[in-house]
Motif scaffolding. Sequence first.
Motif, short mmCIF file in Angstrom:
data_model
loop_
_atom_site.label_atom_id
_atom_site.label_comp_id
_atom_site.label_asym_id
_atom_site.label_seq_id
_atom_site.Cartn_x
_atom_site.Cartn_y
_atom_site.Cartn_z
N GLN A 20 20.44 18.07 33.08
CA GLN A 20 21.36 18.13 31.79
C GLN A 20 21.71 17.34 30.87
N GLN A 21 20.88 17.71 29.61
CA GLN A 21 21.38 16.21 28.66
C GLN A 21 22.54 16.42 27.82
N VAL A 22 22.93 18.04 27.95
CA VAL A 22 23.71 17.94 27.16
C VAL A 22 24.78 19.05 27.97
N LYS A 23 26.27 18.16 27.91
CA LYS A 23 26.81 19.25 28.95
C LYS A 23 28.46 19.14 27.90
N GLN A 24 28.91 20.33 28.40
CA GLN A 24 30.07 20.88 28.12
C GLN A 24 30.66 21.47 29.05
N ASN A 25 31.62 20.34 29.61
CA ASN A 25 32.35 20.41 30.99
C ASN A 25 33.28 21.39 30.77
N SER A 26 33.80 22.07 29.85
CA SER A 26 34.93 22.99 29.76
C SER A 26 34.14 24.36 29.69
N PRO A 27 33.95 25.11 31.08
CA PRO A 27 33.60 26.47 30.48
C PRO A 27 35.00 27.50 29.42
N TYR B 62 26.47 13.81 26.06
CA TYR B 62 25.36 13.97 25.85
C TYR B 62 24.37 13.23 26.54
N THR B 63 23.25 12.70 27.06
CA THR B 63 22.63 11.44 27.89
C THR B 63 21.44 11.18 27.04
N ASN B 64 21.49 11.76 26.22
CA ASN B 64 19.35 10.92 26.05
C ASN B 64 19.94 10.47 24.20
N SER B 65 19.78 9.06 24.33
CA SER B 65 20.37 8.42 22.95
C SER B 65 19.07 8.49 21.60
N MET B 66 17.98 9.28 21.78
CA MET B 66 17.36 9.94 21.46
C MET B 66 17.97 10.42 20.21
N SER C 167 26.98 20.94 11.30
CA SER C 167 26.21 20.13 12.18
C SER C 167 26.76 19.15 11.71
N ILE C 168 25.67 17.48 12.92
CA ILE C 168 26.35 16.89 11.50
C ILE C 168 25.01 15.71 12.78
N SER C 169 24.52 14.49 10.72
CA SER C 169 23.99 14.11 11.54
C SER C 169 23.94 12.29 12.25
N SER C 170 23.18 11.42 13.47
CA SER C 170 23.73 9.87 14.36
C SER C 170 24.23 9.46 12.96
N ILE C 171 23.91 9.48 11.91
CA ILE C 171 24.23 8.32 10.37
C ILE C 171 25.31 8.79 10.16
N LYS C 172 26.46 9.54 10.64
CA LYS C 172 27.68 10.04 10.94
C LYS C 172 28.61 9.89 11.48
N SER D 88 28.83 5.56 21.12
CA SER D 88 28.47 4.84 21.78
C SER D 88 29.32 5.61 22.64
N ALA D 89 29.86 6.58 22.98
CA ALA D 89 30.54 7.27 24.54
C ALA D 89 29.48 8.74 23.81
N LYS D 90 28.57 8.83 23.80
CA LYS D 90 27.24 9.68 23.10
C LYS D 90 28.65 10.91 23.20
N HIS D 91 29.65 11.26 22.49
CA HIS D 91 30.38 12.37 23.37
C HIS D 91 30.59 12.93 21.54
N LEU D 92 30.69 13.83 21.53
CA LEU D 92 31.04 15.01 19.74
C LEU D 92 32.08 16.12 20.91
N SER D 93 33.06 15.85 19.52
CA SER D 93 33.97 17.51 19.06
C SER D 93 33.77 18.50 18.52
N LEU D 94 34.25 19.11 18.34
CA LEU D 94 34.86 20.30 17.12
C LEU D 94 35.98 20.60 17.51
N HIS D 95 36.55 20.15 15.97
CA HIS D 95 37.70 20.69 16.46
C HIS D 95 38.02 22.14 15.09
N ILE D 96 38.99 23.01 15.81
CA ILE D 96 39.38 23.97 15.02
C ILE D 96 41.15 24.23 14.57
N VAL D 97 41.48 23.79 12.86
CA VAL D 97 42.40 24.14 12.09
C VAL D 97 42.89 24.54 11.71
#
Lengths: 113, 113
Positions: B2-9, B25-29, B49-54, B69-78
Amino acid sequence: EAGVAQSPRYKIIEKRQSVAFWCNPISGHATLYWYQQILGQGPKLLIQFQNNGVVDDSQLPKDRFSAERLKGVDSTLKIQPAKLEDSAVYLCASSHVGNQPQHFGDGTRLSIL
Amino acid sequence: DQQVKQNSPSLSVQEGRISILNCDYTNSMFDYFLWYKKYPAEGPTFLISISSIKDKNEDGRFTVFLNKSAKHLSLHIVPSQPGDSAVYFCAARASGNTGKLIFGQGTTLQVKP
């Protein structure tokens, strides 16, 4: 603009039968994708077309699944013969080019008895 | 694998509060990340969406944060609204790729009035 159209919306067949799904992408979109979404999982790419050529079919079970995109517009995905594990929602998506966000149809829910 | 994981169902929040959905995510590519929203019996809809340069991209009530660095992204809805109740999928694309997306398993968000 009209979205991605898919038919049928639902299909129930018995194992070992064959089934076909149809997709009409957004007008002008050169790239077309077929995904399989099993319950509780995210969509998994089966095949990607660029116009009428196959770009990626590495995860398509070629012994039973086939797809074509004649004239670079509409596409059909076929399963023959179906297995119980093929029960899923089959999603079609399209984009202008491969690196643009993909727009999805509402899918075909396939149940295998 | 599983290269992309959402651990909270699933996630439940009160209307007006912040919703935070996480993805690892696990893939640095991977160089491009997307969030899709899905209502029952409909196809996924592109959200942001977001590019890796941002490290941040904002669109109205939706903000995506990327920590490479943490290979982590989050979506905030406010602020969260009842209409935001849906399944949210994180997806990633590898650099140089023709557009193939790898999806997480999805997180079901419920916003209570």
